[in-house]
Write a protein that holds these residues in place. Structure first.
Motif, mmCIF file in Angstrom:
data_model
loop_
_atom_site.group_PDB
_atom_site.id
_atom_site.type_symbol
_atom_site.label_atom_id
_atom_site.label_comp_id
_atom_site.label_asym_id
_atom_site.label_seq_id
_atom_site.Cartn_x
_atom_site.Cartn_y
_atom_site.Cartn_z
ATOM 1 N N GLU A 162 0.816 -1.201 0.000
ATOM 2 C CA GLU A 162 0.000 0.000 0.000
ATOM 3 C C GLU A 162 0.857 1.261 0.000
ATOM 4 O OE1 GLU A 162 -3.490 -0.113 -0.378
ATOM 5 O OE2 GLU A 162 -2.642 -2.045 -0.913
ATOM 6 N N CYS A 163 1.952 1.257 0.761
ATOM 7 C CA CYS A 163 2.855 2.415 0.778
ATOM 8 C C CYS A 163 3.462 2.628 -0.601
ATOM 9 C CB CYS A 163 3.964 2.211 1.814
ATOM 10 S SG CYS A 163 3.394 2.322 3.533
ATOM 11 N N ALA A 164 3.934 1.550 -1.223
ATOM 12 C CA ALA A 164 4.559 1.669 -2.541
ATOM 13 C C ALA A 164 3.562 2.164 -3.580
ATOM 14 C CB ALA A 164 5.139 0.319 -2.963
ATOM 15 N N ASN A 165 2.343 1.639 -3.567
ATOM 16 C CA ASN A 165 1.335 2.067 -4.540
ATOM 17 C C ASN A 165 0.975 3.531 -4.359
ATOM 18 O OD1 ASN A 165 1.248 -0.489 -5.598
ATOM 19 N ND2 ASN A 165 -0.595 -1.110 -4.502
ATOM 20 N N THR A 166 0.867 3.965 -3.110
ATOM 21 C CA THR A 166 0.493 5.345 -2.836
ATOM 22 C C THR A 166 1.593 6.312 -3.243
ATOM 23 O OG1 THR A 166 -0.746 4.506 -0.923
ATOM 24 C CG2 THR A 166 -0.441 6.881 -1.073
ATOM 25 N N VAL A 167 2.844 5.972 -2.942
ATOM 26 C CA VAL A 167 3.969 6.829 -3.330
ATOM 27 C C VAL A 167 4.089 6.897 -4.852
ATOM 28 C CG1 VAL A 167 6.481 7.062 -3.273
ATOM 29 C CG2 VAL A 167 5.237 6.468 -1.198
ATOM 30 N N SER A 168 3.941 5.752 -5.525
ATOM 31 C CA SER A 168 4.038 5.725 -6.975
ATOM 32 C C SER A 168 2.959 6.585 -7.616
ATOM 33 C CB SER A 168 3.923 4.278 -7.472
ATOM 34 O OG SER A 168 3.948 4.229 -8.875
ATOM 35 N N GLN A 169 1.745 6.502 -7.079
ATOM 36 C CA GLN A 169 0.650 7.316 -7.598
ATOM 37 C C GLN A 169 0.963 8.793 -7.429
ATOM 38 O OE1 GLN A 169 -2.911 7.231 -5.267
ATOM 39 N NE2 GLN A 169 -4.223 7.960 -6.912
ATOM 40 N N ALA A 170 1.451 9.172 -6.253
ATOM 41 C CA ALA A 170 1.760 10.578 -5.986
ATOM 42 C C ALA A 170 2.851 11.097 -6.909
ATOM 43 C CB ALA A 170 2.178 10.754 -4.525
ATOM 44 N N MET A 171 3.881 10.293 -7.164
ATOM 45 C CA MET A 171 4.971 10.715 -8.036
ATOM 46 C C MET A 171 4.481 10.928 -9.462
ATOM 47 S SD MET A 171 8.021 8.308 -6.555
ATOM 48 C CE MET A 171 9.164 8.801 -7.810
ATOM 49 N N THR A 172 3.630 10.034 -9.933
ATOM 50 C CA THR A 172 3.078 10.169 -11.278
ATOM 51 C C THR A 172 2.252 11.433 -11.403
ATOM 52 O OG1 THR A 172 3.030 7.776 -11.557
ATOM 53 C CG2 THR A 172 1.635 9.061 -13.015
ATOM 54 N N ARG A 173 1.439 11.700 -10.405
ATOM 55 C CA ARG A 173 0.568 12.873 -10.459
ATOM 56 C C ARG A 173 1.344 14.169 -10.308
ATOM 57 N NH1 ARG A 173 -4.444 10.876 -9.261
ATOM 58 N NH2 ARG A 173 -5.303 12.842 -9.988
ATOM 59 N N LEU A 174 2.385 14.164 -9.466
ATOM 60 C CA LEU A 174 3.205 15.360 -9.306
ATOM 61 C C LEU A 174 3.975 15.665 -10.581
ATOM 62 C CD1 LEU A 174 4.494 14.794 -5.670
ATOM 63 C CD2 LEU A 174 3.098 16.721 -6.446
ATOM 64 N N ALA A 175 4.420 14.641 -11.289
ATOM 65 C CA ALA A 175 5.104 14.857 -12.555
ATOM 66 C C ALA A 175 4.177 15.512 -13.574
ATOM 67 C CB ALA A 175 5.650 13.542 -13.104
ATOM 68 N N LYS A 176 2.892 15.135 -13.531
ATOM 69 C CA LYS A 176 1.931 15.753 -14.436
ATOM 70 C C LYS A 176 1.629 17.193 -14.025
ATOM 71 C CE LYS A 176 -0.350 11.472 -15.890
ATOM 72 N NZ LYS A 176 0.060 11.587 -17.290
ATOM 73 N N ALA A 177 1.659 17.449 -12.733
ATOM 74 C CA ALA A 177 1.351 18.795 -12.237
ATOM 75 C C ALA A 177 2.532 19.746 -12.400
ATOM 76 C CB ALA A 177 0.942 18.726 -10.767
ATOM 77 N N PHE A 178 3.763 19.225 -12.290
ATOM 78 C CA PHE A 178 4.963 20.063 -12.361
ATOM 79 C C PHE A 178 5.878 19.508 -13.450
ATOM 80 C CE2 PHE A 178 3.362 20.055 -8.007
ATOM 81 C CZ PHE A 178 3.135 21.412 -7.823
ATOM 82 N N PRO A 179 5.790 20.057 -14.668
ATOM 83 C CA PRO A 179 6.591 19.531 -15.779
ATOM 84 C C PRO A 179 8.085 19.497 -15.500
ATOM 85 C CG PRO A 179 4.902 21.033 -16.592
ATOM 86 C CD PRO A 179 4.880 21.128 -15.096
ATOM 87 N N VAL A 180 8.584 20.370 -14.594
ATOM 88 C CA VAL A 180 10.012 20.363 -14.290
ATOM 89 C C VAL A 180 10.439 19.029 -13.691
ATOM 90 C CG1 VAL A 180 9.775 21.268 -11.947
ATOM 91 C CG2 VAL A 180 11.861 21.731 -13.234
ATOM 92 N N PHE A 181 9.483 18.287 -13.143
ATOM 93 C CA PHE A 181 9.756 16.994 -12.531
ATOM 94 C C PHE A 181 9.845 15.880 -13.582
ATOM 95 C CE2 PHE A 181 8.294 13.681 -9.226
ATOM 96 C CZ PHE A 181 9.575 13.570 -8.710
ATOM 97 N N LYS A 182 9.438 16.193 -14.809
ATOM 98 C CA LYS A 182 9.478 15.204 -15.881
ATOM 99 C C LYS A 182 10.831 15.260 -16.595
ATOM 100 C CE LYS A 182 4.573 15.575 -17.120
ATOM 101 N NZ LYS A 182 3.655 15.901 -18.216
ATOM 102 N N PRO A 183 11.383 14.108 -16.947
ATOM 103 C CA PRO A 183 12.608 14.120 -17.740
ATOM 104 C C PRO A 183 12.306 14.487 -19.190
ATOM 105 C CG PRO A 183 11.897 11.870 -17.358
ATOM 106 C CD PRO A 183 10.972 12.744 -16.560
ATOM 107 N N LYS A 184 13.295 15.075 -19.849
ATOM 108 C CA LYS A 184 13.218 15.414 -21.269
ATOM 109 C C LYS A 184 14.329 14.660 -21.999
ATOM 110 C CE LYS A 184 13.605 19.709 -20.092
ATOM 111 N NZ LYS A 184 13.226 19.644 -18.671
#
Length: 568
Positions: free
Chosen positions: A312-334
């Motif tokens: 549950e911890c891993a799934n929740t962290v993974s979900q948050a990271m994916t959503r934060l990357a969508k919210a903050f493009p600087v967090f996405k690799p180019k």
């Protein structure tokens, strides 16, 4: 002297022109690669914030520390991985805790492999990551320069500005409360049906009494199942911060704090002490946060709690990271790309999370007032994804045996090659449905019967279903069932699709329509009416929250149906 200086200038000019000509010749040979920017994986430090004295805080902490970092990020964890708080932590509380524990300084120290006792620094990690993160396209570029592959590790210094900290403020949410509430409700319904069965027996309606008794047993079984819901759910607010890094701080590191084998011992001691005492030049920039909650249903009868907590911890962290990357493009690799005919190719793949159906932006890099900005000029999607799990780029003799992932243009400019454009995953933050949902609710309906000119009395009962979500617009309700019990019985099984509007970011206020088709059996004792066969319904409703819905149903037999239920 003047003549010698003039000759030297002329020689340097000719040498520069020759080098430029050679570079241009190489670029013509490899023109399909274009001018590229090095692909850089962002570096990530994961920290958990737990609430002292709360249930399962220690277990969550232990399992969190064993979680691996996603492939698309460099592991930049520091010695401090756990922070504690006694109450709710705000943005300012998070920043204060990180500053108090010197997290920013530790991040910089790790980049330069700084020895905490001697202050000795080196470029080993930067060189290694600079080479590791370089793509084949980068190699084509640097091989055309005078120094060749030696330039790649130096460019690793640019990695530092893409260092992030994710503080996971986690707490336990007990689903047992929901299960107990359902259990009590169903137990109450079972008791009411038992009373109704006894009333029907006294009136001589033995069939109705039998039906009520069966319904009571079904409700009692549901009550037992609901009481077993005790699960483990995680509430989390994930705070994203970025390391503050610029040329000024880089100069301070090299000029005031750098210590190596050539630094005199006395000077090394002074520089090391100055680094330890500096609490002003190191800092983190707060970007934002995202709330998430694990939503799996777990039963008390299940064992191995630590395994459940870790999942549950891993799934929740993974979900948050994916959503934060969508919210903050600087967090996405180019990443850079090259062209071959009508296709474009990039050396990213499964390791970077590339999936079919994803959209990628083609970005034009622009410098504005000393900062870099990106403008979208086209969009592309992958057509053949490269499986690069386990592939490394730090072997200078590695042959280019793959084309990478191929993409096709969807929209925008057609002229994309040779201009230094970059790829970045497209997407914005929004509510994402779970892959599977289960529903349970209470219903009240009136039914039409062909042999009578009027509707029956209201029938009350329950409905439940299993849904597979294919996106925010569409879902398949694989199996739906309902049971109604009053003076008679009605039971049906259906399959349907759901068409819905995009919800708000928290999943609320989404409208939906469900065309249903299935089989219905009815036996109405008061009118001695019994039938079974094909049935269709159309249900329309609204998700009031991510877990609560209300709907109205109209169909072949159901002329007025109202339902209120829960999604879990």
């Amino acid at each position: 002297m003047k003549t010698t200086r003039t000759l030297l200038i002329i020689c340097c000019t000719l040498a520069a022109l020759f080098a430029t000509r050679q570079a241009n010749a190489q670029n013509q040979v490899d023109s399909h690669y274009g001018e590229t920017e090095t692909f850089r994986r962002s570096s990530l430090c994961l920290i958990i914030l737990t609430h002292q004295g709360t249930r399962y805080a220690e277990e969550m902490e232990q399992q969190f520390l064993q979680m691996p970092l996603p492939e698309r990020y460099n592991d930049h964890n520091v010695d401090i991985r756990v922070l504690h708080t006694s109450g709710k932590a705000s943005k300012s509380d998070i920043e204060r805790l990180l500053q108090k524990n010197g997290i920013a300084k530790q991040l910089v120290a790790k980049w330069f492999n700084r020895d905490p006792y001697t202050g000795h620094m080196d470029m080993e990690l930067i060189h290694r990551r600079g080479g590791y993160n370089a793509t084949y396209a980068d190699r084509r570029r640097v091989e055309s320069t005078e120094r060749g592959l030696a330039t790649l590790p130096e460019e690793g210094v640019d990695l530092i500005q893409n260092t992030f900290v994710l503080v996971c403020d986690m707490s336990y949410y007990d689903k047992a409360n929901t299960g107990q509430a359902f259990s009590a409700l169903l137990a109450l319904g079972a008791a009411a049906l038992d009373v109704n069965a006894e009333v029907q027996r006294q009136k001589g309606n033995y069939d109705a009494a039998t039906n009520s008794q069966l319904a009571s047993q079904l409700a009692a079984t549901g009550s037992a199942v609901a009481s077993d819901i005790g699960g483990f759910a995680v509430n989390m607010r994930a705070h994203l911060l970025r390391l503050k890094w610029d040329n000024k701080l880089k100069d301070i590191i090299y000029r005031n704090y750098w210590v190596d084998d050539d630094t005199p011992e006395a000077e090394a001691s002074e520089r090391s002490a100055a680094f330890e005492a500096d609490d002003e030049n190191f800092g983190l920039e707060y970007l934002g946060y995202y709330r998430s909650r694990s939503a799996r249903t777990v039963f008390k009868s299940q064992v191995e709690l630590n395994q459940i907590i870790r999942r549950e911890c891993a799934n929740t962290v993974s979900q948050a990271m994916t959503r934060l990357a969508k919210a903050f493009p600087v967090f996405k690799p180019k990443s850079p790309f090259y062209c071959d005919g009508d296709r474009i190719y990039a050396y990213i793949g499964t390791k970077e999370g590339v999936r079919y159906g994803q959209k990628y932006e083609v970005l034009e890099q622009r410098r504005k007032k000393g900062t870099i900005e990106y403008k979208r000029v086209a969009t592309v999607t992958p057509t053949n994804i490269w499986n690069n799990i386990g592939v490394r780029f730090d072997d200078s003799d590695m042959a280019m045996e793959t084309e990478g992932t191929s993409f096709r243009r969807r929209s925008g400019s057609r002229d994309l090659c040779g201009k230094g454009y970059l790829l970045r995953e497209q997407g914005k933050l929004g509510y994402q449905y779970k892959r599977h949902n289960f529903t349970i609710g209470a219903i009240a309906e009136t039914h039409y019967m062909e042999d009578y000119d009027y509707n029956t009395d209201y029938m009350f009962g329950m409905e439940m279903g299993w849904t597979v979500n294919f996106g925010k617009w569409f879902a398949w309700n694989v199996l739906q069932g309902k049971g109604l019990f009053t003076s008679g019985i009605a039971a049906g099984g259906y399959t349907s699709v759901t068409l819905r509007t995009p919800p708000t970011r928290k999943g609320a206020l989404a409208l939906f329509v469900q065309p249903q088709a299935g089989y219905l059996y009815r036996d109405i004792d008061d009118m001695e009416y019994s039938e079974s066969g094909f049935d269709w319904n159309v249900k329309a409703g609204i998700n009031l929250t991510r877990s609560l819905y209300v709907a109205y149903t109209y169909g072949q037999y159901t002329r007025n149906g109202v339902s209120l239920g829960l999604i879990f």
